[in-house]
Enzyme design. Structure first.
Site, PDB file in Angstrom:
ATOM      1  N   LYS A  60       0.839  -1.209   0.000  1.00 31.22           N
ATOM      2  CA  LYS A  60       0.000   0.000   0.000  1.00 31.22           C
ATOM      3  C   LYS A  60       0.865   1.246   0.000  1.00 31.22           C
ATOM      4  CE  LYS A  60      -3.794   2.048   2.721  1.00 31.22           C
ATOM      5  NZ  LYS A  60      -4.619   1.859   3.928  1.00 31.22           N
ATOM      6  N   SER A 135      -9.455   1.832   3.338  1.00 31.04           N
ATOM      7  CA  SER A 135      -8.675   2.590   2.393  1.00 31.04           C
ATOM      8  C   SER A 135      -7.665   1.746   1.596  1.00 31.04           C
ATOM      9  CB  SER A 135      -7.915   3.698   3.120  1.00 31.04           C
ATOM     10  OG  SER A 135      -7.074   3.153   4.087  1.00 31.04           O
ATOM     11  N   SER A 159      -9.275  -0.370   7.640  1.00 34.40           N
ATOM     12  CA  SER A 159      -8.902  -0.248   6.227  1.00 34.40           C
ATOM     13  C   SER A 159      -8.270  -1.444   5.553  1.00 34.40           C
ATOM     14  CB  SER A 159      -7.969   0.947   6.070  1.00 34.40           C
ATOM     15  OG  SER A 159      -8.682   2.130   6.318  1.00 34.40           O
TER      16      SER A 159
END
Lengths: 466, 100, 500
Positions: A60, A135, A159
């Site tokens: 990420k 997210s 997330s």
């Protein structure tokens, strides 16, 4: 491990295929970089014999890594190449993994759909008209699209688990302090953890084990050795007590979610687990608590983005530094980040701190105490839905920030309470993945991984990724 | 709990964030709504949350061991001259304004 | 109406650690800019703070030295504001639960004599970077070497009553902190900084009126000047019937004036909250007990002990204990056999010559004899000179000359160490140099005769009644003897010769 180069080439092909479909899971990746990783790996005999040897792991874009930029999905860090790397990255390389590339996410990890990325949204591989969740949407999509088998994400309010549920893959949030945050760009420091995603429980758990353990560069890490690698799935859960908190199963719960949850509970019983209703009375305060604590800490953590030492600096002949700050930050941050910074600044400001922030911390303690009480009563893990709905459509929740926040209702509790939690696919609702969540006591990762492995095997298929 | 336009301006200033008129109008509304929502925490009056933080910080020995930068500051600084990071001069000095 | 001045001081001192407060970069002063930096002290995305154990130890030591209560549990907090020298946009400090509170410093006030100044709190925090506003035209330039250096902030109660008292407080505080090796406390180098709060009130009243904050003072004398100016300003304004506004004032050393900052004081909203990246700082009772027990003897106690043990006057004891290193050297020299009073005199009056010796024997190039430290060699020199002058082997001038010779060629001293006792060492060295004091009356009479013959005019004037010319003539005899003649014998011989 056979051939690092071949593994790298194969990974590149899979990523290319995923992206060719318009998934936009990745913000940065290249075959060249993967081949360089393979070369590095081939030259390192210790790593080449490691538990992740040859695995391409997507990362990420809020995690600092040297090869690619670390943008955090934001314009304010466009092109920012970090001159240092996260401990988690060092550890996964030491274990033989290769960094596959950086994945898309909501800007600074603030969001539940990846639509707040300043570089365009990621599409859910199962249904491209829908969001992958957030997210860590890019990482979840990359796993769901079989571009990679495992990925790193980050959690502040769910997330990793949230997009795992939306995309039909496994996501794990460790106990707070289990994994070093050194190199994880901070959002809500008392909540943040690097989490892992995988096509199955064993993959996610293996990656988690490799990156876990104390780190002298992060004062909030637990003083513990790394987690053991996952073993085989247990054949029976006899003796295991699974609690079902009634607050997570309200009357109006989405029918498809309820059906899948019921099925999963039935499987758990079949495996010999005792299923018991419990109560976590402060659950309804979790989202409001989260939306005070997280923005407050974020408003402070994002103050460093001022254009002085790195990142975006607004040009246009600004001759005084404060107007430069305002222009840089005004231009560099998206609407959701700006909203949260202002909200956070407000709840910390003079006259409001006691009513908001201090009170939120007190309520947070109460939420933590709820979990502690339940686990002390003989319950080994809790089972709940991961999200209140399956993946919603792109654009559906953008008009009302509050509606977006409510998507986190079942996941943010574990972040507030610091306890570990895992989401695994438990079925489908009209073709859309449904996730089920297991929450464990502090340091209870081995327990929830075990239960999840058993459940995963008992359910017909796990991540239905093609 | 209404957030006024003035409130938005004040917190934008504290947060050093430029907010244009349209955004300010929207924020007034959105922040008010969010704050109304989170205000329900005031209901929680039970003595929960008195456990406190039981952890103890692990301290670091006073030994030189910096995490080395793979790129020197001048390679990533937006403004750099004579070994120093540069920004446009702090205007408040010329105005004789307060310094923190 | 008579008025009294009320002053409180906020002092920041840099701690003597090798590394910074929250990262392992060097904390050294003076290196090329932006070379002692890392992700943490530059505030890069993803960096995290980890507290320095030695910084905590020094802070605790400072707290004990100031008589504070050290809290076994304290919390780091973020102080949020934007400034180019603050890389994270917040400073990690302590707020609601600081390391220590409730101490006191005994100070000698020039006006009031011994007073007790209460210390309100002492806490640990990190320093900001250093900004330069006039180095690059139109720009503010920043060096992050200083960013993250450990600081201790010491806040006094408003117990000071004059600018002079403020200065005395700072001098005493500096001495105490240097004694316990916590900080250099060097204002010129920036390792000690002061902000002051000043207000006035009717004499005898106990209310606290509106105060101003005075900043930008760069020396102790600057503090005194700045506070004098500000007090006078407040007095004049009050007598004109004007209210005192709560403002921040900046001292301008060039003009000696204190001027308000132009913006109306809107107190900063620092939005303090507990630092989530650092768990509570918990110090065990045994650790604290050990630190308390290891605290060096503090200046006041040492001074009193010097008075009683060595029979020194308050003044002498004060001078010799001003710096701990010097006090230690004094005691070593006395232990070597020098008489306390004599060693005291030498150390107080021959600072430059002793400094020269000390520098030579401490220099890396100087080859120390095995098993001896430079301090031991140094105090041997003091003891040697002190003993031999007291015994009459050398006169004072000879003693001074001996020191100069030792400074010039310290190897000679080392060679002479085989003579054993300090006095014997001095005698051997003096013999070598030919500067042993001459007490032979025959020789002295000879020099006296020569001198009188060379200065008939002065002799005549003396005999005519200008008896103060004796001093001149004594000096001439000593000169003729190349400083070796015993001055007392010269004096006596001259008087005899002049009166005959």
């Amino acid at each position: 491990m056979t051939d690092a180069r071949a593994a790298a080439k194969a990974a590149a092909a899979r990523i290319a295929a995923c992206e060719a479909k318009g998934t936009h899971a990745f913000l940065a990746w290249s075959e060249q970089a993967l081949l360089a990783e393979a070369e590095r790996l081939a030259a390192n005999t210790a790593a080449a014999a490691g538990p992740l040897a040859g695995e391409a792991v997507a990362v990420k874009d809020v995690i600092a890594e040297a090869t690619f930029p670390t943008t955090c999905g934001s314009k304010i860090l466009e092109g920012w190449r970090s001159p240092f790397e996260a401990t988690a990255i060092r550890r996964l390389r030491q274990a033989g993994a290769m960094v596959a590339g950086k994945t898309n996410c909501d800007e600074f990890a603030m969001g539940s759909s990846t639509e707040y990325s300043s570089y365009g949204p990621t599409r859910n591989p199962v249904d491209p008209s829908r969001v992958p969740g957030g997210s860590s949407g890019g990482s979840a999509a990359a796993v769901a699209a079989s571009a990679v088998t495992m990925a790193l994400g980050s959690e502040t309010g769910g997330s990793v688990r949230h997009p795992a549920a939306f995309c039909g893959v496994v996501g794990i949030k460790p106990t707070y302090g289990r994994v070093s945050r050194y190199g994880l760009v901070a959002f809500g420091s008392s909540l943040d953890q690097i989490g892992t995603l995988g096509r199955d429980v064993a993959s996610a758990a293996r990656l988690l084990a490799v990156i876990s353990g104390r780190d002298e560069r992060d004062a909030t890490t637990l003083d513990r050795d790394p987690l053991p690698l996952p073993g085989p799935a247990p054949a029976s859960l006899s003796g295991t007590v699974v609690g079902v908190p009634r607050e997570y199963f309200p009357d109006g719960l989405h029918a498809g979610i309820r059906a899948a949850s019921d099925r999963a509970l039935a499987r758990l019983r079949d495996l010999g687990a005792e299923v018991r209703e419990v109560s976590l009375p402060h659950t309804k305060y979790a989202v409001p608590t989260y939306y005070i604590v997280a923005p407050a800490e974020a408003s402070s953590n994002l103050a460093r983005y001022d254009g002085v030492r790195y990142g975006l600096r607004a040009d246009g002949g600004v001759a005084d530094v404060r107007p430069l700050y305002r222009a840089t930050r005004g231009r560099g941050f998206g609407a959701e980040v700006r909203r949260r910074i202002l909200l956070g600044t407000y709840v910390l400001s003079a006259g409001y701190y006691d009513a908001y922030y201090r009170q939120a911390q007190r309520v947070r303690e109460a939420i933590r105490a709820d979990f502690a009480r339940v686990f002390a009563s003989g319950v080994h893990a809790l089972f709940t839905p991961t999200t209140p709905t399956p993946a919603f459509r792109l654009g559906e929740n953008l008009a009302d920030p509050l509606a977006m926040y409510l998507s986190d209702v079942y996941v943010c509790t574990a972040n507030l309470a610091w306890v570990p939690a895992l989401s695994l696919p438990i079925g489908r609702d009209q073709g859309l993945p449904v996730g089920g969540q297991l929450i464990g006591p502090m340091e209870g990762e081995p327990a929830i991984v075990r239960i999840a492995q058993a459940l995963e095997r008992a359910l017909d298929r796990t991540a239905e990724v093609r | 709990m209404g957030v006024t336009r003035k409130d938005v301006e004040k917190i934008a200033q504290l947060a050093e964030l430029a907010v244009d008129d349209a955004a300010a109008r929207e924020l007034e509304q959105q922040l008010s709504r969010i704050l109304d929502y989170v205000a329900q925490l005031a209901e929680v009056r039970d003595d929960a949350g008195t456990a406190g933080d039981a952890r103890a910080a692990r301290l670091r020995p006073d030994v030189l061991a910096p995490d080395p930068l793979s790129r020197a500051p001048q390679q990533f600084a937006p403004g750099f001259k004579d070994g120093l990071f540069t920004v446009p001069r702090l205007g408040e000095l010329d105005r004789g304004d307060d310094v923190p | 109406m008579s008025w009294e001045t009320v002053v409180g001081l906020e002092v920041h001192v840099q701690l003597l650690t090798a590394t910074k407060m929250f990262c392992a970069c060097s904390a050294k002063f003076g290196d090329p800019p932006n070379t002692n930096v890392c992700p943490v002290c530059l505030g890069l995305p993803g960096a995290l703070p980890v507290p320095n154990e030695q910084a905590v130890r020094l802070a605790v030591r400072a707290a004990f030295a100031l008589g504070c209560t050290v809290h076994p549990r304290s919390i780091f907090a973020r102080k949020n504001y934007f400034y180019p020298d603050l890389p994270k946009g917040y400073q990690i400090s302590q707020f609601e639960e600081p390391l220590a509170t409730g101490g006191a410093l005994e100070v000698v006030s020039p006006e009031r004599g011994p007073i007790t100044v209460r210390i309100k709190r002492l806490h640990v925090e990190e320093d900001a970077a250093k900004s330069f506003h006039d180095r690059v035209p139109g720009m503010t330039a920043v060096d992050f070497n200083r960013s993250g250096v450990p600081l201790v902030e010491i806040v006094s109660e408003p117990d000071l009553r004059s600018p002079q008292e403020a200065r005395a407080y700072l001098t005493t505080l500096k001495q105490v902190l240097r004694y316990v090796d916590v900080s250099d406390c060097n204002m010129e180098e920036g390792s000690l900084r002061v902000d002051a709060n000043l207000s006035i009130r009717p004499a005898g009243s106990s209310e606290l009126r509106t105060r101003t904050e005075v900043k930008n003072m760069n020396s102790f004398s600057g503090v005194e000047r700045a506070l004098t100016f500000e007090r006078d300003r407040q007095l004049a304004a009050t007598e004109r019937g004007e209210a005192i506004e709560q403002r921040t004032m900046l001292f301008d050393a060039a003009s000696g004036e204190v001027r308000p900052t132009r913006s109306k004081e809107e107190s900063h909203d620092y939005r303090y909250f507990p630092e989530p990246d650092i768990p509570p700082l918990v110090l065990s009772e045994s650790w604290l007990g050990a630190e308390r027990a290891e605290l060096p003897e503090l200046p006041a106690a040492k001074r009193e002990r010097f008075e009683s043990r060595y029979g020194l006057t308050r003044y002498e004891a004060g001078v010799l204990t001003a710096e701990r290193e010097q006090a230690d050297l004094y005691e070593m020299a006395v232990a070597k056999g020098g008489s306390p009073k004599s060693v005291a005199t030498w150390m107080m009056n021959e600072v430059d010559r002793l400094q020269a010796v000390y520098q030579r024997v401490s220099a890396p190039v100087f080859k120390l004899p095995s098993r001896l430290s430079s301090a031991e060699v140094f105090v041997t020199a003091i003891a040697a000179v002190s003993q031999s002058v007291e015994a009459g082997d050398l006169n004072r001038a000879g003693g001074r000359q001996l020191l100069e010779e030792i400074a010039a060629k310290p190897e000679r001293l080392v060679e002479s160490l085989t003579a054993g006792e300090p006095r014997a060492i001095a005698v051997r060295l003096a013999k070598l140099l030919g500067i042993l004091q001459v007490s032979d009356t025959g020789e002295i009479d000879g020099w006296v005769r020569e001198t009188l013959a060379a200065h008939p005019a002065e002799v005549a004037r003396y005999r005519a009644g200008e008896t103060r010319l004796l001093g001149f003539l004594v000096g001439q005899v000593l000169k003729r003897s190349k400083g070796k003649a015993d001055p007392k014998l010269v004096n006596a011989a001259l008087i005899t010769a002049l009166n005959s």
